[in-house]
Scaffold this active site. Structure first.
Site, PDB file in Angstrom:
ATOM      1  N   THR A 336      48.939 -19.947  83.710  1.00  0.00           N
ATOM      2  CA  THR A 336      50.126 -19.086  83.688  1.00  0.00           C
ATOM      3  C   THR A 336      49.761 -17.620  83.945  1.00  0.00           C
ATOM      4  O   THR A 336      48.589 -17.239  83.933  1.00  0.00           O
ATOM      5  CB  THR A 336      50.850 -19.179  82.332  1.00  0.00           C
ATOM      6  N   CYS A 337      50.804 -16.794  84.115  1.00  0.00           N
ATOM      7  CA  CYS A 337      50.601 -15.357  84.292  1.00  0.00           C
ATOM      8  C   CYS A 337      50.340 -14.662  82.969  1.00  0.00           C
ATOM      9  O   CYS A 337      50.212 -13.441  82.922  1.00  0.00           O
ATOM     10  CB  CYS A 337      51.844 -14.736  84.923  1.00  0.00           C
ATOM     11  N   ASP A 338      50.318 -15.434  81.893  1.00  0.00           N
ATOM     12  CA  ASP A 338      50.194 -14.880  80.552  1.00  0.00           C
ATOM     13  C   ASP A 338      48.738 -14.936  80.112  1.00  0.00           C
ATOM     14  O   ASP A 338      48.062 -15.946  80.327  1.00  0.00           O
ATOM     15  CB  ASP A 338      51.051 -15.739  79.621  1.00  0.00           C
TER      16      ASP A 338
END
Ligand code: PLP
Length: 394
Positions: A336-338
């Site tokens: 994810t972008c997290d």
């Protein structure tokens, strides 16, 4: 976390070795579970504790295939919610045999569970007793004791439990409210690494039993909780060693309750599964080697962030020469972008590992899939099963 050869203390089912998993015609990520290993763990558990009844704590892996396997072996079940109870009912499990062990329950769940015939509820506070007495009048209740959970990898951090003095008062209050003071429960924390934790917890339960007896209350159940460890990379006490310690403590209780329950989760299922995830990126950032996988903390590996100092899944790769090639330390992150899905640091992996290779995380059967989300549009691992799949009951 390490890779290459698997330490002898680690349980890696023969049916799930990388050589066999390379042949699986199934896109990653997946969580493959060997149901015969689940059955074997159940049998070893009951052999080590013949005086106990196992109530599988289904929260750690509620896959119907696992529930059916354990039911076929003779296991009973423990639930944390009405939703879990409904899943058991769908498989034909009689709610009257089920324990509802979450000490704080939504009021509507209490009423609906009682309506199914479930009659035993955990509690640890006057507020919960009031809820139970109103929604399930006359129910049997068992008090959750506060015990030392500091020798577990995943302590419960003070969330639940009453000390002996409070538990004594609560059991008398339960009787005044028309409830049946039925039993006592504790939880030494998940993945408990010390037999001494059970020794002192059973003694604490014995203190409560001794206090209640002059009041005319003899407890019918002692619930030893979960916490029984599975094998990952560290050396854990064996289930036989734990059984011996508890067995000797049961012998010196003021009396022995008719039901010695064990709400075990992780121990029965962790070692039966391998999580397979493909590398989707490899980058060097400064001096750091980063591997980006199809799964991270949001897609099944949440426990890695919950253990102080990280959590050690035995890990192999799909590289045929993974045991021979030089190694480098990697940071493992999810897709994810997290940043919060980064789940491991300093993991020694073959220096050649790259995009398209698969990482296999062993002992991944507990507290993985139930935690997995589709965050950022990435799917959770697909569950697949090998071994003997028992038929549905109806
Ligand atoms: C009440 C209760 N019983 C049993 C368990 C299962 O614990 P484990 O998976 O460590 O065996 C839990 C886990 O949180 C729990 O809360």
């Amino acid at each position: 976390m390490s890779t290459g050869t698997i330490a002898s203390s680690t349980a890696w089912p023969d049916s799930l070795t990388p050589d066999l998993l390379r042949l699986v015609d199934m896109p990653t990520p997946y969580l493959v579970t060997d149901l015969d290993t689940v059955a074997a763990r159940y049998r070893a558990f009951t052999a080590a504790m013949p005086w106990a009844t196992a109530f599988y704590a289904m929260k750690c892996n509620p896959a119907p295939e696992i529930l059916r396997t354990l039911a076929a072996e003779g296991s009973s079940f423990e639930v944390a919610s009405l939703g879990e109870l409904r899943a058991l009912q769908a498989l034909g499990v009689d709610p009257a045999t089920v324990l509802y062990s979450n000490p704080i329950k939504p009021p509507a769940h209490i009423a609906k569970a009682a309506g199914t015939g479930l009659w035993r509820f955990a509690f640890d506070s006057p507020g919960e007793l009031a809820k139970i007495s109103m929604r399930a009048p006359g129910a049997a209740v068992y008090v959750r004791l506060l015990v030392d959970d500091s020798t577990s990898v995943f302590p419960l951090a003070g969330k639940f439990g009453a000390d002996v003095e409070d538990a004594y008062d609560l059991m008398l209050l339960a009787r005044r409210l028309g409830l049946r003071p039925y039993g006592v429960a504790f939880h030494v924390g998940s993945q408990c690494e010390s037999t001494g934790a059970w020794r002192s917890a059973v003694r604490t339960a014995g203190e409560l039993m001794a206090r209640l007896r002059p009041e005319g209350i003899e407890l019918e159940m002692l619930n030893l909780g979960g916490g029984f460890p599975a094998r990952y990379l560290a050396a854990e006490p064996s289930i036989e060693q734990i059984g011996e310690v508890i067995g000797s403590e049961l012998d010196v209780l003021p009396y022995r309750p008719g039901l010695i329950a064990a709400g075990t989760g992780r121990h029965l299922v962790a070692e039966s599964s391998v999580l397979a995830a493909t590398v989707i990126g490899r980058e060097t950032r400064g001096a750091e080697n980063w591997l980006y996988l199809e799964v991270g903390a949001h897609h099944g590996l949440a426990e890695s962030g919950q253990a102080p100092g990280g959590w050690d899944y035995p890990t192999l790769t799909s590289l045929e020469d993974h045991a021979e090639v030089p190694r480098l330390p990697f940071i493992l992150s999810g897709p994810t972008c997290d940043s919060s899905d980064t789940f491991a640091y300093g993991v020694e992996l073959p220096a050649t590992v790259t995009v398209g290779d698969v990482l296999y995380f062993g002992s991944a059967g507990a507290y993985t899939l139930p935690y997995a989300t589709s965050f950022n549009g990435f799917p959770p691992p697909t569950p697949i099963f090998v071994g003997t799949v028992p038929p549905a009951r109806h």
